[in-house]
Every structure is written in C-alpha cells, then in structure tokens.
Design an enzyme around this catalytic site. Structure first.
Site, PDB file in Angstrom:
ATOM      1  N   SER A 167      28.997   6.326   6.981  1.00 51.63           N
ATOM      2  CA  SER A 167      30.060   7.328   6.803  1.00 51.63           C
ATOM      3  C   SER A 167      31.378   6.769   7.337  1.00 51.63           C
ATOM      4  CB  SER A 167      29.693   8.605   7.579  1.00 51.63           C
ATOM      5  OG  SER A 167      29.463   8.284   8.951  1.00 51.63           O
TER       6      SER A 167
ATOM      7  N   TYR B 292      34.157   9.556  26.651  1.00 50.23           N
ATOM      8  CA  TYR B 292      34.461   8.817  25.413  1.00 50.23           C
ATOM      9  C   TYR B 292      35.622   7.853  25.663  1.00 50.23           C
ATOM     10  CZ  TYR B 292      36.057   7.924  20.626  1.00 50.23           C
ATOM     11  OH  TYR B 292      36.451   7.323  19.458  1.00 50.23           O
TER      12      TYR B 292
ATOM     13  N   ILE C   2      34.938   5.480   8.675  1.00 50.88           N
ATOM     14  CA  ILE C   2      35.734   4.251   8.638  1.00 50.88           C
ATOM     15  C   ILE C   2      34.874   3.047   8.219  1.00 50.88           C
ATOM     16  CG2 ILE C   2      37.099   2.668  10.076  1.00 50.88           C
ATOM     17  CD1 ILE C   2      37.784   5.154  11.865  1.00 50.88           C
TER      18      ILE C   2
HETATM   19  P1  NAD Z   1      31.611   8.567  11.798  1.00 51.62           P
HETATM   20  O1  NAD Z   1      30.804   9.488  12.631  1.00 51.62           O
HETATM   21  O2  NAD Z   1      31.754   8.847  10.350  1.00 51.62           O
HETATM   22  O3  NAD Z   1      31.086   7.051  11.949  1.00 51.62           O
HETATM   23  C1  NAD Z   1      30.416   6.564  13.074  1.00 51.62           C
HETATM   24  C2  NAD Z   1      29.224   5.799  12.570  1.00 51.62           C
HETATM   25  O4  NAD Z   1      28.539   5.194  13.674  1.00 51.62           O
HETATM   26  C3  NAD Z   1      28.231   6.732  11.865  1.00 51.62           C
HETATM   27  O5  NAD Z   1      27.913   6.191  10.608  1.00 51.62           O
HETATM   28  C4  NAD Z   1      27.039   6.749  12.803  1.00 51.62           C
HETATM   29  O6  NAD Z   1      25.809   6.927  12.133  1.00 51.62           O
HETATM   30  C5  NAD Z   1      27.166   5.350  13.415  1.00 51.62           C
HETATM   31  N1  NAD Z   1      26.347   5.204  14.616  1.00 51.62           N
HETATM   32  C6  NAD Z   1      26.265   6.029  15.698  1.00 51.62           C
HETATM   33  N2  NAD Z   1      25.347   5.544  16.566  1.00 51.62           N
HETATM   34  C7  NAD Z   1      24.862   4.389  16.018  1.00 51.62           C
HETATM   35  C8  NAD Z   1      23.907   3.416  16.423  1.00 51.62           C
HETATM   36  N3  NAD Z   1      23.219   3.544  17.568  1.00 51.62           N
HETATM   37  N4  NAD Z   1      23.695   2.353  15.621  1.00 51.62           N
HETATM   38  C9  NAD Z   1      24.361   2.202  14.464  1.00 51.62           C
HETATM   39  N5  NAD Z   1      25.246   3.086  14.000  1.00 51.62           N
HETATM   40  C10 NAD Z   1      25.501   4.169  14.784  1.00 51.62           C
HETATM   41  O7  NAD Z   1      33.035   8.497  12.489  1.00 51.62           O
HETATM   42  P2  NAD Z   1      34.249   7.453  12.306  1.00 51.62           P
HETATM   43  O8  NAD Z   1      35.456   8.238  12.584  1.00 51.62           O
HETATM   44  O9  NAD Z   1      34.143   6.698  11.038  1.00 51.62           O
HETATM   45  O10 NAD Z   1      33.987   6.489  13.560  1.00 51.62           O
HETATM   46  C11 NAD Z   1      33.970   5.076  13.448  1.00 51.62           C
HETATM   47  C12 NAD Z   1      34.565   4.465  14.703  1.00 51.62           C
HETATM   48  O11 NAD Z   1      35.928   4.863  14.785  1.00 51.62           O
HETATM   49  C13 NAD Z   1      33.902   4.928  16.012  1.00 51.62           C
HETATM   50  O12 NAD Z   1      33.760   3.813  16.873  1.00 51.62           O
HETATM   51  C14 NAD Z   1      34.901   5.915  16.586  1.00 51.62           C
HETATM   52  O13 NAD Z   1      34.834   5.947  17.991  1.00 51.62           O
HETATM   53  C15 NAD Z   1      36.197   5.303  16.095  1.00 51.62           C
HETATM   54  N6  NAD Z   1      37.340   6.226  16.053  1.00 51.62           N
HETATM   55  C16 NAD Z   1      37.266   7.401  15.351  1.00 51.62           C
HETATM   56  C17 NAD Z   1      38.361   8.262  15.354  1.00 51.62           C
HETATM   57  C18 NAD Z   1      38.346   9.577  14.616  1.00 51.62           C
HETATM   58  O14 NAD Z   1      39.214  10.413  14.888  1.00 51.62           O
HETATM   59  N7  NAD Z   1      37.446   9.811  13.693  1.00 51.62           N
HETATM   60  C19 NAD Z   1      39.512   7.909  16.051  1.00 51.62           C
HETATM   61  C20 NAD Z   1      39.556   6.706  16.750  1.00 51.62           C
HETATM   62  C21 NAD Z   1      38.458   5.872  16.727  1.00 51.62           C
END
Ligand code: NAD
Length: 293
Positions: A12, A153, A14
């Site tokens: 899902s 976090y 990014i």
């Molecule tokens: P998201 O929840 O869609 O994606 C996170 C992904 O990590 C998911 O597909 C989830 O299944 C996977 N994941 C979780 N635990 C795992 C594990 N043990 N092994 C493998 N995969 C695992 O959310 P996103 O927003 O796409 O997040 C991606 C990255 O971006 C994360 O590191 C998050 O901290 C960072 N981020 C997100 C935001 C935001 O606002 N959405 C902002 C800044 C940074």
C-alpha cells in the site's frame, strides 16, 4: 544493466507507488523487487503494476521484523545483489503515553528502526564488496521534529536519522550513498490505521485532562492537517515540495524552545486559526514566527 531496487512495505501507500513508478520507468533502468509482509495483499500492487509485472517488477514476501524472512527474500534475488535498498515499511502509534503499552512501543521500534537496520545489515556486505550502492530511508518530518502525542513514532524516526547520518560518513568510503526522505502528512492507509487504532483503544491510566487534549485538540488538528496539506503517495514518490517543516524553527533557535512553544501555541491557542496556520506552512511561509506571544 538495470539496477535491482528492493523496496519494503509495498502492499500500500508510498511503497506501492514508488515500486510502480520505478517499474514503469520509460528507460527501464530498474528491476524492482517489491516486497510485502503478507502476499495475500498483493492485488493492488499487481493491478497498478500492469504490464510491468513479471518484467521490471516482481513481488516477494518480506517481513522486516524477521531475520529468516530477510534472508529468504535476498536468496531469491538473482546473484543476491541489491543496488538500491528502499526502507519504506513502517507503522505509526499515537495517543497519550500513559495509555500505550510498552509492547506497542517496542513494535514501532522493531518495525521502523530495527526493520531498517536488519535490511541494511543484510545488503551492506554485497554493496561494500561491489563498492556501489544506494540506501533510501523513508523517515518522516517527525524524524526532524517531535510532534505531540506521537512521541514513540517520532523517536523511532529520530533514531533512523541518527543511525543513517552516522553510517553515511563511513559509507562514502565505499561509494555507497544514503538518502533520507522526510515526508510531511501523506494521504495513505497509514492515517486510517492510526485512527482505527485510536477509536478502539481505551488508553487506561490516562487522566481526563490529557484525554481531553488528545481527543478534542490533537485529533481534530491532525485530521485537518491531513485534509489541508496531505500529499498523495504519487507526489511523495517524486518529490516533497509542499510541506515546509516547522523544523526550520530549530535552526532559527538552537535552544529548541521556539519550536516547542510554536507547536504548543498552534495546537492549544490557535486552533481557531489552524487553517490559516497550515496554509502558511503549505506555501512555505513561516508567518507563524511573527504570531503574538
Ligand atoms: P502504509 O501503511 O500504506 O504503508 C506502510 C507499509 O509498511 C504497509 O504496506 C505495511 O504493511 C508495511 N509494514 C508494516 N510492518 C511491516 C513489516 N513488519 N514488514 C514489512 N512491511 C511492513 O503507509 P505509508 O504512508 O505508505 O507509509 C510508508 C512509510 O512512510 C512509513 O515508513 C511511514 O512511517 C512513512 N511516512 C508516512 C507518512 C504519512 O503521513 N502517511 C508521513 C511520513 C512518513
């Protein structure tokens, strides 16, 4: 030859978007290994990959919290060589500290911090031997600035920043480069999962005042933040221009006080003007600096 790019957390958000964009590179510069913990969730990625599936994109299982899973995944990559590693997998945790379990906090560090460390340790020997490589880390703006009710976090992302900034110095000797990406709010499943977690959590041992600040100040402000300046994952996979972090305030005032007080004022005193404040940030204007005390 195309560069092998291994990305974690591609079911899902990014990770999915980045995997698809790289796989669709019109010059076909990348061979993408798009990984996810649960292959049962590969439908969205495969649909978005389209014709790239099986050509410039392959899907593989990888749980960043498991040594066995990492070893198994790397053993399936031709020659075991990863040219570009993207540490993207991550989980969030929000809420009053007193009401969160240590197990939940440890899970955040196991995934966000040790998950990235585990992957880097696995690919680094090969990169060093070849004297070539690139490690991309999806950190967060919360790796630069603390955010209320996101203590654990943010700490996990600060940990990533310190770790990779330190490592970057040594790795220059090996022609290996590190990129830290610090997105602001991005509209993905991430926020939905957090809100779900918050709606079912009871936050035991938390006093009524703190619960009030969390539920009636933080949560509405957070929703508004995502609504008004949230980027799409497509944007983030390309650039991160919309959000100017409050972290700039740290540079203006190295004591850290200006940042903490401004955040406090934004949340507790300026809720009525939140829209205005956020729009300021969105256009890069730090007008909040001249807001009255
Ligand atoms: P998201 O929840 O869609 O994606 C996170 C992904 O990590 C998911 O597909 C989830 O299944 C996977 N994941 C979780 N635990 C795992 C594990 N043990 N092994 C493998 N995969 C695992 O959310 P996103 O927003 O796409 O997040 C991606 C990255 O971006 C994360 O590191 C998050 O901290 C960072 N981020 C997100 C935001 C935001 O606002 N959405 C902002 C800044 C940074």
């Amino acid at each position: 030859a195309p560069r092998t790019v291994l990305i974690s957390g591609c079911s899902s958000g990014i990770g999915l978007e980045l995997a698809v964009q790289l796989a669709h590179d019109h010059r076909q510069r990348y061979q993408v290994v798009a990984t996810m913990r649960d292959l049962g969730k590969k439908g969205a990625l495969e649909a978005a990959a389209g014709e790239a599936l099986g050509q410039t994109l392959t899907v593989a299982q990888l749980d960043v919290c498991s040594d066995e899973s990492v070893a198994q995944c790397l053993s399936c990559i031709q020659g075991g060589e990863v040219d570009v590693l993207v540490n993207n997998a991550g989980v969030g945790l929000v809420g009053p500290l007193e009401g969160l379990s240590l197990a939940a906090m440890q899970n955040v560090f196991d995934t966000n911090f040790f998950g990235a460390v585990r992957l880097v340790r696995a690919v680094l020997p090969g990169m060093k031997k070849r004297r070539k490589g690139h490690i991309v880390v999806v950190s967060s703006v919360m790796g630069l600035q603390g955010v209320v009710f996101n203590e654990v976090y943010a700490a996990s992302k600060f940990a990533l920043e310190g770790f990779f900034e330190s490592l970057a110095v040594q790795l220059l000797q090996f022609n290996i480069f590190i990129t830290l990406v610090e997105p602001g709010p991005v509209v993905t499943d991430f926020e939905g999962k957090l809100l779900e977690q918050v709606s079912t959590a009871e936050f035991p041992d938390t006093d009524p005042d703190t619960l009030h600040y969390f539920r009636d100040f933080y949560l509405p402000a957070s929703r508004e933040l995502f609504r008004s300046v949230g980027q799409s994952p497509q944007d983030v996979a390309q650039t991160n221009a919309r959000y100017t972090p409050l972290a700039a305030l740290k540079a203006v005032d190295p004591s850290g006080s200006l940042y903490v007080r401004t955040s406090h004022r934004l949340l507790f005193r300026w809720t009525r003007f939140l829209n205005l404040g956020l729009r300021c940030l969105a256009c890069g204007c730090l007008r909040i600096r001249i807001w009255p005390r």
